[in-house]
Design a protein around this motif. Structure first.
Motif, mmCIF file in Angstrom:
data_model
loop_
_atom_site.group_PDB
_atom_site.id
_atom_site.type_symbol
_atom_site.label_atom_id
_atom_site.label_comp_id
_atom_site.label_asym_id
_atom_site.label_seq_id
_atom_site.Cartn_x
_atom_site.Cartn_y
_atom_site.Cartn_z
ATOM 1 N N SER A 35 0.852 -1.190 0.000
ATOM 2 C CA SER A 35 0.000 0.000 0.000
ATOM 3 C C SER A 35 0.889 1.242 0.000
ATOM 4 O O SER A 35 2.077 1.157 0.325
ATOM 5 C CB SER A 35 -0.902 0.014 1.241
ATOM 6 O OG SER A 35 -0.139 0.302 2.400
ATOM 7 N N PRO A 36 0.318 2.388 -0.348
ATOM 8 C CA PRO A 36 1.122 3.618 -0.316
ATOM 9 C C PRO A 36 1.680 3.939 1.072
ATOM 10 O O PRO A 36 2.805 4.402 1.200
ATOM 11 C CB PRO A 36 0.144 4.699 -0.784
ATOM 12 C CG PRO A 36 -0.856 3.968 -1.609
ATOM 13 C CD PRO A 36 -0.993 2.620 -0.955
ATOM 14 N N ILE A 37 0.912 3.660 2.129
ATOM 15 C CA ILE A 37 1.384 3.925 3.494
ATOM 16 C C ILE A 37 2.541 2.993 3.843
ATOM 17 O O ILE A 37 3.546 3.422 4.418
ATOM 18 C CB ILE A 37 0.238 3.779 4.511
ATOM 19 C CG1 ILE A 37 -0.871 4.789 4.224
ATOM 20 C CG2 ILE A 37 0.742 3.899 5.937
ATOM 21 C CD1 ILE A 37 -0.457 6.231 4.378
ATOM 22 N N ALA A 38 2.409 1.712 3.498
ATOM 23 C CA ALA A 38 3.485 0.750 3.768
ATOM 24 C C ALA A 38 4.759 1.158 3.034
ATOM 25 O O ALA A 38 5.859 1.054 3.573
ATOM 26 C CB ALA A 38 3.060 -0.659 3.361
ATOM 27 N N PHE A 39 4.616 1.657 1.797
ATOM 28 C CA PHE A 39 5.774 2.103 1.031
ATOM 29 C C PHE A 39 6.417 3.333 1.675
ATOM 30 O O PHE A 39 7.641 3.414 1.781
ATOM 31 C CB PHE A 39 5.364 2.404 -0.415
ATOM 32 C CG PHE A 39 6.519 2.775 -1.293
ATOM 33 C CD1 PHE A 39 7.505 1.851 -1.592
ATOM 34 C CD2 PHE A 39 6.622 4.050 -1.828
ATOM 35 C CE1 PHE A 39 8.580 2.186 -2.398
ATOM 36 C CE2 PHE A 39 7.687 4.400 -2.634
ATOM 37 C CZ PHE A 39 8.669 3.471 -2.926
ATOM 38 N N GLN A 40 5.596 4.258 2.139
ATOM 39 C CA GLN A 40 6.117 5.448 2.807
ATOM 40 C C GLN A 40 6.874 5.068 4.085
ATOM 41 O O GLN A 40 7.949 5.614 4.370
ATOM 42 C CB GLN A 40 4.940 6.376 3.156
ATOM 43 C CG GLN A 40 5.189 7.793 2.808
ATOM 44 C CD GLN A 40 3.932 8.636 3.023
ATOM 45 O OE1 GLN A 40 2.895 8.160 3.480
ATOM 46 N NE2 GLN A 40 4.050 9.900 2.694
ATOM 47 N N MET A 41 6.339 4.129 4.849
ATOM 48 C CA MET A 41 7.023 3.678 6.070
ATOM 49 C C MET A 41 8.340 2.994 5.720
ATOM 50 O O MET A 41 9.335 3.164 6.424
ATOM 51 C CB MET A 41 6.110 2.753 6.880
ATOM 52 C CG MET A 41 4.939 3.479 7.507
ATOM 53 S SD MET A 41 3.954 2.498 8.664
ATOM 54 C CE MET A 41 3.382 1.156 7.678
ATOM 55 N N ALA A 42 8.367 2.242 4.622
ATOM 56 C CA ALA A 42 9.596 1.576 4.198
ATOM 57 C C ALA A 42 10.657 2.589 3.804
ATOM 58 O O ALA A 42 11.833 2.444 4.166
ATOM 59 C CB ALA A 42 9.308 0.624 3.042
ATOM 60 N N ILE A 43 10.252 3.630 3.084
ATOM 61 C CA ILE A 43 11.210 4.678 2.691
ATOM 62 C C ILE A 43 11.770 5.365 3.934
ATOM 63 O O ILE A 43 12.978 5.625 4.023
ATOM 64 C CB ILE A 43 10.543 5.700 1.747
ATOM 65 C CG1 ILE A 43 10.147 5.043 0.433
ATOM 66 C CG2 ILE A 43 11.434 6.907 1.512
ATOM 67 C CD1 ILE A 43 11.301 4.506 -0.381
ATOM 68 N N SER A 44 10.913 5.626 4.916
ATOM 69 C CA SER A 44 11.377 6.243 6.169
ATOM 70 C C SER A 44 12.350 5.334 6.900
ATOM 71 O O SER A 44 13.374 5.787 7.418
ATOM 72 C CB SER A 44 10.189 6.556 7.081
ATOM 73 O OG SER A 44 9.358 7.517 6.483
ATOM 74 N N ARG A 45 12.066 4.030 6.939
ATOM 75 C CA ARG A 45 12.952 3.065 7.598
ATOM 76 C C ARG A 45 14.305 3.016 6.890
ATOM 77 O O ARG A 45 15.358 3.041 7.529
ATOM 78 C CB ARG A 45 12.291 1.682 7.596
ATOM 79 C CG ARG A 45 13.088 0.618 8.342
ATOM 80 C CD ARG A 45 12.523 -0.784 8.163
ATOM 81 N NE ARG A 45 12.813 -1.267 6.817
ATOM 82 C CZ ARG A 45 11.915 -1.604 5.918
ATOM 83 N NH1 ARG A 45 10.635 -1.514 6.185
ATOM 84 N NH2 ARG A 45 12.261 -2.035 4.723
ATOM 85 N N ILE A 46 14.278 2.983 5.569
ATOM 86 C CA ILE A 46 15.520 2.926 4.801
ATOM 87 C C ILE A 46 16.323 4.211 4.994
ATOM 88 O O ILE A 46 17.545 4.178 5.165
ATOM 89 C CB ILE A 46 15.223 2.663 3.316
ATOM 90 C CG1 ILE A 46 14.722 1.226 3.161
ATOM 91 C CG2 ILE A 46 16.442 2.914 2.447
ATOM 92 C CD1 ILE A 46 14.178 0.907 1.783
ATOM 93 N N TYR A 47 15.653 5.350 5.001
ATOM 94 C CA TYR A 47 16.329 6.629 5.234
ATOM 95 C C TYR A 47 17.005 6.640 6.602
ATOM 96 O O TYR A 47 18.166 7.037 6.740
ATOM 97 C CB TYR A 47 15.323 7.782 5.114
ATOM 98 C CG TYR A 47 15.930 9.134 5.382
ATOM 99 C CD1 TYR A 47 16.701 9.764 4.412
ATOM 100 C CD2 TYR A 47 15.763 9.755 6.603
ATOM 101 C CE1 TYR A 47 17.274 11.005 4.656
ATOM 102 C CE2 TYR A 47 16.328 10.995 6.856
ATOM 103 C CZ TYR A 47 17.085 11.604 5.881
ATOM 104 O OH TYR A 47 17.656 12.827 6.138
ATOM 105 N N SER A 48 16.285 6.185 7.617
ATOM 106 C CA SER A 48 16.844 6.132 8.973
ATOM 107 C C SER A 48 18.068 5.213 9.030
ATOM 108 O O SER A 48 19.087 5.558 9.632
ATOM 109 C CB SER A 48 15.771 5.658 9.949
ATOM 110 O OG SER A 48 16.301 5.517 11.232
ATOM 111 N N GLU A 49 17.979 4.049 8.401
ATOM 112 C CA GLU A 49 19.108 3.113 8.367
ATOM 113 C C GLU A 49 20.298 3.711 7.621
ATOM 114 O O GLU A 49 21.448 3.530 8.033
ATOM 115 C CB GLU A 49 18.695 1.785 7.724
ATOM 116 C CG GLU A 49 17.721 0.974 8.537
ATOM 117 C CD GLU A 49 18.330 0.441 9.823
ATOM 118 O OE1 GLU A 49 19.560 0.259 9.884
ATOM 119 O OE2 GLU A 49 17.558 0.206 10.766
ATOM 120 N N LEU A 50 20.029 4.425 6.530
ATOM 121 C CA LEU A 50 21.117 5.072 5.795
ATOM 122 C C LEU A 50 21.802 6.144 6.645
ATOM 123 O O LEU A 50 23.033 6.263 6.639
ATOM 124 C CB LEU A 50 20.599 5.689 4.499
ATOM 125 C CG LEU A 50 20.325 4.726 3.358
ATOM 126 C CD1 LEU A 50 19.601 5.435 2.226
ATOM 127 C CD2 LEU A 50 21.611 4.094 2.859
#
Length: 106
Positions: A35-50
């Motif tokens: 879903s768009p929300i799940a994708f947004q949360m994934a991008i936030s998680r990846i950004y935080s990890e980076l």
């Protein structure tokens, strides 16, 4: 461990390369695209990890992308993490033998 009840072998090819940082934490999963929300949360998680990876400094991991076709002709790709030391292989593209062994549950 008991003897396998069935064994299958596949011939495969692998490309060996390096990735920066912790491979397991910086990736998209199929559920991240549900879903768009799940994708947004994934991008936030990846950004935080980076950002965490940048603060800690880069570390190299050597990985192999192994590709083969299964018994029904479907393409299969798996990743193997070698850690921080490259295996003693002469080329970056190598042959691989994939072995699957099936066991009865005990």
């Amino acid at each position: 461990m008991s003897q396998p009840t069935h064994r299958v072998e596949f011939e495969a090819k692998a490309k060996i390369g390096e990735v920066m940082g912790n491979l397991a934490s910086i990736q998209l999963k199929p559920e991240d695209l549900s879903s768009p929300i799940a994708f947004q949360m994934a991008i936030s998680r990846i950004y935080s990890e980076l950002m965490d990876m940048m603060n800690k400094g880069p570390t190299k991991h050597y990985v192999a992308e192994v590709r083969f076709s299964d018994s029904m002709g479907n393409p299969v790709a798996i990743g193997v993490d070698f850690g921080d030391k490259i295996p003693p292989l002469s080329k970056q593209e190598v042959k691989v033998k994939v072995i699957l062994e099936f066991y009865d549950e005990e």
